[in-house]
Write a protein that holds these residues in place. Structure first.
Motif, PDB file in Angstrom:
ATOM      1  N   TYR A 126       0.820  -1.030   3.506  1.00 26.45           N
ATOM      2  CA  TYR A 126       0.905   0.417   3.307  1.00 26.45           C
ATOM      3  C   TYR A 126       1.302   1.158   4.586  1.00 26.45           C
ATOM      4  N   GLU A 127       0.931   0.631   5.755  1.00 25.48           N
ATOM      5  CA  GLU A 127       1.402   1.232   7.015  1.00 25.48           C
ATOM      6  C   GLU A 127       2.920   1.094   7.125  1.00 25.48           C
ATOM      7  N   ALA A 128       3.444  -0.084   6.790  1.00 27.70           N
ATOM      8  CA  ALA A 128       4.901  -0.303   6.831  1.00 27.70           C
ATOM      9  C   ALA A 128       5.612   0.604   5.830  1.00 27.70           C
ATOM     10  N   LEU A 129       5.009   0.789   4.660  1.00 28.24           N
ATOM     11  CA  LEU A 129       5.587   1.678   3.649  1.00 28.24           C
ATOM     12  C   LEU A 129       5.641   3.111   4.167  1.00 28.24           C
ATOM     13  N   MET A 152       7.328  -4.368   7.092  1.00 23.47           N
ATOM     14  CA  MET A 152       7.158  -4.638   5.666  1.00 23.47           C
ATOM     15  C   MET A 152       7.337  -6.117   5.372  1.00 23.47           C
ATOM     16  N   MET A 153       8.381  -6.704   5.900  1.00 24.28           N
ATOM     17  CA  MET A 153       8.662  -8.103   5.569  1.00 24.28           C
ATOM     18  C   MET A 153       7.709  -9.066   6.269  1.00 24.28           C
ATOM     19  N   TRP A 170      13.683  -3.370  -0.342  1.00 27.58           N
ATOM     20  CA  TRP A 170      12.956  -2.501   0.583  1.00 27.58           C
ATOM     21  C   TRP A 170      13.914  -1.782   1.533  1.00 27.58           C
ATOM     22  N   GLN A 171      14.982  -2.448   1.961  1.00 31.86           N
ATOM     23  CA  GLN A 171      15.972  -1.775   2.805  1.00 31.86           C
ATOM     24  C   GLN A 171      16.562  -0.584   2.064  1.00 31.86           C
ATOM     25  N   LEU A 208       6.880   8.538   4.656  1.00 31.37           N
ATOM     26  CA  LEU A 208       6.054   8.749   3.479  1.00 31.37           C
ATOM     27  C   LEU A 208       4.596   8.934   3.855  1.00 31.37           C
ATOM     28  N   ARG A 209       3.870   9.577   2.982  1.00 33.37           N
ATOM     29  CA  ARG A 209       2.419   9.670   3.090  1.00 33.37           C
ATOM     30  C   ARG A 209       1.877   9.017   1.826  1.00 33.37           C
ATOM     31  N   VAL A 210       1.058   7.994   2.017  1.00 36.58           N
ATOM     32  CA  VAL A 210       0.511   7.241   0.895  1.00 36.58           C
ATOM     33  C   VAL A 210      -1.002   7.405   0.892  1.00 36.58           C
ATOM     34  N   ARG A 211      -1.523   7.862  -0.236  1.00 37.83           N
ATOM     35  CA  ARG A 211      -2.976   7.934  -0.425  1.00 37.83           C
ATOM     36  C   ARG A 211      -3.317   6.940  -1.524  1.00 37.83           C
TER      37      ARG A 211
END
Length: 141
Positions: free
Chosen positions: A18-21, A29-30, A59-60, A69-72
């Motif tokens: 999720y940090e990579a996202l 991510m990979m 993903w690329q 992005l902000r992911v919750r």
């Protein structure tokens, strides 16, 4: 192929995913994915992608716009064994420049423990209608 970062727990891998996202960081991510051609990823509304190369390309494409992005995360549950963890949760994703959240996404993440520590082997995400969150589950298949 992924870097040799060692993830000691499946929770470490999930946090790194999720940090990579959020950072739109393809290398990070990979690094969470297993070096296995049987890995699987399904993005919301997308096809089933099998194999490290197909997943990297997808993903690329996701990260190509460069938006941060902000992911919750919410409603997290998991089942853990000594060699695998299945995590289910809701992802609430927004862009940093537009804080209004999109419809939630239901995700299932599967991690396995191998010689190089814990790695992701599957990520499956599907859109969830926002008005259905309080409803009883429906059997679709």
């Amino acid at each position: 192929m992924p870097g040799q970062k060692l993830f000691a727990t499946p929770q470490d891998v999930e946090a790194a995913f999720y940090e990579a996202l959020e950072r739109c960081d393809i290398e990070a991510m990979m690094a969470v994915w297993a070096e296995d051609e049987e890995v699987v990823c399904v993005h919301p509304g997308g096809p089933r992608l099998v194999g490290y190369t197909m997943i990297r390309e997808a993903w690329q494409h996701v990260f190509a716009n460069g938006r941060k992005l902000r992911v919750r995360l919410s409603q997290q549950t998991s089942v853990t064994t000594p060699f695998a963890m299945v995590s289910t949760l809701l992802e609430h994703i927004a862009t940093v420049d537009n804080e209004s959240m999109s419809a939630p996404v239901a995700a299932t993440n599967i991690y396995v423990r191998g010689a190089l520590g814990w790695r992701m082997v599957a990520h499956h995400a599907s859109p969830v209608p926002p008005d259905s969150l309080g409803e009883a589950p429906r059997v679709l298949h």
